[in-house]
Design an enzyme around this catalytic site. Structure first.
Site, PDB file in Angstrom:
ATOM      1  N   LYS A 202       0.725  -1.495   0.001  1.00  0.00           N
ATOM      2  CA  LYS A 202       0.193   0.085   0.100  1.00  0.00           C
ATOM      3  C   LYS A 202       0.969   1.265  -0.096  1.00  0.00           C
ATOM      4  O   LYS A 202       1.818   1.419   0.903  1.00  0.00           O
ATOM      5  CB  LYS A 202      -0.798  -0.011   1.286  1.00  0.00           C
ATOM      6  CG  LYS A 202      -1.687   1.181   1.409  1.00  0.00           C
ATOM      7  CD  LYS A 202      -2.807   1.095   2.720  1.00  0.00           C
ATOM      8  CE  LYS A 202      -3.643   2.477   2.508  1.00  0.00           C
ATOM      9  NZ  LYS A 202      -4.548   2.418   3.621  1.00  0.00           N
ATOM     10  N   LYS A 259      -2.165  -1.590  -3.628  1.00  0.00           N
ATOM     11  CA  LYS A 259      -3.066  -0.321  -3.643  1.00  0.00           C
ATOM     12  C   LYS A 259      -2.435   0.868  -3.743  1.00  0.00           C
ATOM     13  O   LYS A 259      -1.385   0.965  -3.174  1.00  0.00           O
ATOM     14  CB  LYS A 259      -3.962  -0.407  -2.320  1.00  0.00           C
ATOM     15  CG  LYS A 259      -4.609   0.587  -1.891  1.00  0.00           C
ATOM     16  CD  LYS A 259      -5.336   0.640  -0.706  1.00  0.00           C
ATOM     17  CE  LYS A 259      -6.153   1.945  -0.233  1.00  0.00           C
ATOM     18  NZ  LYS A 259      -6.411   1.810   1.067  1.00  0.00           N
TER      19      LYS A 259
HETATM   20  C1  PBG Z   1      -6.793   3.635   5.457  1.00  0.00           C
HETATM   21  C2  PBG Z   1      -7.295   3.421   4.147  1.00  0.00           C
HETATM   22  C3  PBG Z   1      -7.223   4.386   3.183  1.00  0.00           C
HETATM   23  C4  PBG Z   1      -8.227   3.744   1.812  1.00  0.00           C
HETATM   24  C5  PBG Z   1      -8.563   2.498   2.471  1.00  0.00           C
HETATM   25  N1  PBG Z   1      -8.071   2.236   3.946  1.00  0.00           N
HETATM   26  C6  PBG Z   1      -7.002   5.694   2.850  1.00  0.00           C
HETATM   27  C7  PBG Z   1      -5.694   6.054   3.694  1.00  0.00           C
HETATM   28  O1  PBG Z   1      -4.655   5.163   3.549  1.00  0.00           O
HETATM   29  O2  PBG Z   1      -5.606   7.390   4.006  1.00  0.00           O
HETATM   30  C8  PBG Z   1      -8.187   4.182   0.828  1.00  0.00           C
HETATM   31  C9  PBG Z   1      -9.061   3.827  -0.255  1.00  0.00           C
HETATM   32  C10 PBG Z   1      -9.378   4.570  -1.217  1.00  0.00           C
HETATM   33  O3  PBG Z   1      -8.941   5.757  -1.463  1.00  0.00           O
HETATM   34  O4  PBG Z   1     -10.295   4.323  -2.017  1.00  0.00           O
HETATM   35  N2  PBG Z   1      -6.759   2.559   6.309  1.00  0.00           N
END
Ligand code: PBG
Length: 343
Positions: A202, A259
């Site tokens: 991520k 992601k």
């Molecule tokens: C945070 C989380 C995020 C997303 C899913 N879980 C955003 C972040 O890391 O601030 C993003 C998903 C998206 O942008 O669709 N645990």
């Protein structure tokens, strides 16, 4: 007279007829490949639209259950639930995450009861619950997220979600060692059958902006963008991403996820070659928003861009995709009777 072209390889032979094009198509996106991320809010009222994500709402428990029934009917196998927590319930430790009666736990129970054959993936991270919007508990001086203290809370959170009935927990926090601790804690608590979908690679991405609006984690940072670079991966680093993901495999993850998806197809492709686990990809909020925004301006064809973006993610190596387009893409297939995503 020779045209000089007699010896050439005629690639276009396979492109002349629809039937042949279909026959040689290398990958397809079916409704059964798509998981729908859904936002939740508490209270009776009506669902509220997420401004930066046209077509996406924060569901109430009632509309959530209806939406889940519809998605299952369209052939979508599962949903990923994300709560927009009432700001009054947020604190620096994200304590609401450990309330067995919190919004997510109630939602899991409601969905499992109403649509038993729909898979429910729950998010394991503290950002929907912390007043500062970070994914964990901060160190005493507030300068960073405390890894080990956060992992201890995440493990308890995962057990509550498993008790509520989710089939997969999905740690999205990027703390080190959390998959191993989650696995051990779930097993010891009597949930050996609950799987772990690890947000394995991520990245610290600007494409999460609309999501942070949707769950309200952005508000905490005020006008500054939330900076998660001490735990999410540097967008420049593919080797590091693959190494981190393989570590999640070694710790016991059942499925690895990359992601965002579209801007990181190289990571997905390389990880496909490096593991035998199933791979997921998350087409995140900003990827959805940019296609929607361009289409609204008349600058892109919505269906064409949507379908191409999903195909590219499968082609790069994803077995399935978390996408805000899940419902529309499934509806499109149901209506057109098309088996694949090419319009
Ligand atoms: C945070 C989380 C995020 C997303 C899913 N879980 C955003 C972040 O890391 O601030 C993003 C998903 C998206 O942008 O669709 N645990």
């Amino acid at each position: 007279m020779s045209s000089g072209l007699e010896q050439i390889r005629r690639h276009r032979r396979l492109r002349q007829i629809r039937t042949v094009r279909d026959l040689v198509q290398e990958c397809r996106v079916e409704a059964s490949d798509l998981i729908a991320p859904l936002f939740l809010q508490d209270g009776g009222g009506r669902p509220t639209p997420v401004e930066s994500m046209p077509g996406v709402v924060r569901h109430t428990l009632e509309t959530l259950v209806e939406a889940c029934r519809e998605l299952r009917g369209l052939g979508i196998p599962g949903v990923a639930l994300f709560p927009a927590t009432d700001p009054a319930l947020k604190d620096p430790l994200g304590r609401e995450a450990l309330n067995p009666g919190n919004l997510v736990c109630r939602a899991v129970r409601a969905v499992r009861r109403a649509v038993p054959d729909l898979l429910v993936f729950t998010d394991v991270a503290l950002d929907p619950y912390t007043s500062h919007g970070h994914d964990g508990i901060l160190t005493p001086d507030g300068s960073d997220v405390d890894n080990d203290a956060t992992v201890a809370v995440l493990a308890k959170m995962a057990v509550l979600q498993a008790a509520a009935g989710c089939q997969f927990v999905a740690p999205s926090d990027m703390m080190d060692g959390r998959v191993a601790v989650l696995r051990r804690t779930l097993d010891e608590a009597g949930y050996p059958g609950v799987g772990i979908l690890a947000y394995a690679a991520k990245f610290a991405s600007a494409f999460y902006g609309p999501f942070r609006d949707a769950v309200g984690s952005a508000a905490a940072a005020g006008t500054r963008a939330l900076d998660k670079r001490t735990y999410q991966i540097n967008p420049a680093n593919r080797r590091e991403a693959v190494a981190d993901a393989l570590c999640d495999e070694a710790e016991g993850a059942d499925i690895l996820m990359v992601k965002p998806a579209g801007p990181y197809l190289d990571v997905l492709h390389e990880l496909r070659g490096a593991t035998r686990l199933p791979l997921a990809a998350y087409q995140v909020s900003g990827e959805y928003a940019q296609i929607q925004a361009a289409a609204r301006n008349g600058w892109l064809d919505l269906v064409g861009a949507r379908e191409e973006s999903l195909l590219a993610i499968k082609r790069a190596g994803a077995d399935f995709i978390l996408t805000y387009f899940a419902r529309d893409a499934a509806l499109f297939r149901a209506e057109s009777g098309k088996k694949n995503g090419v319009a």
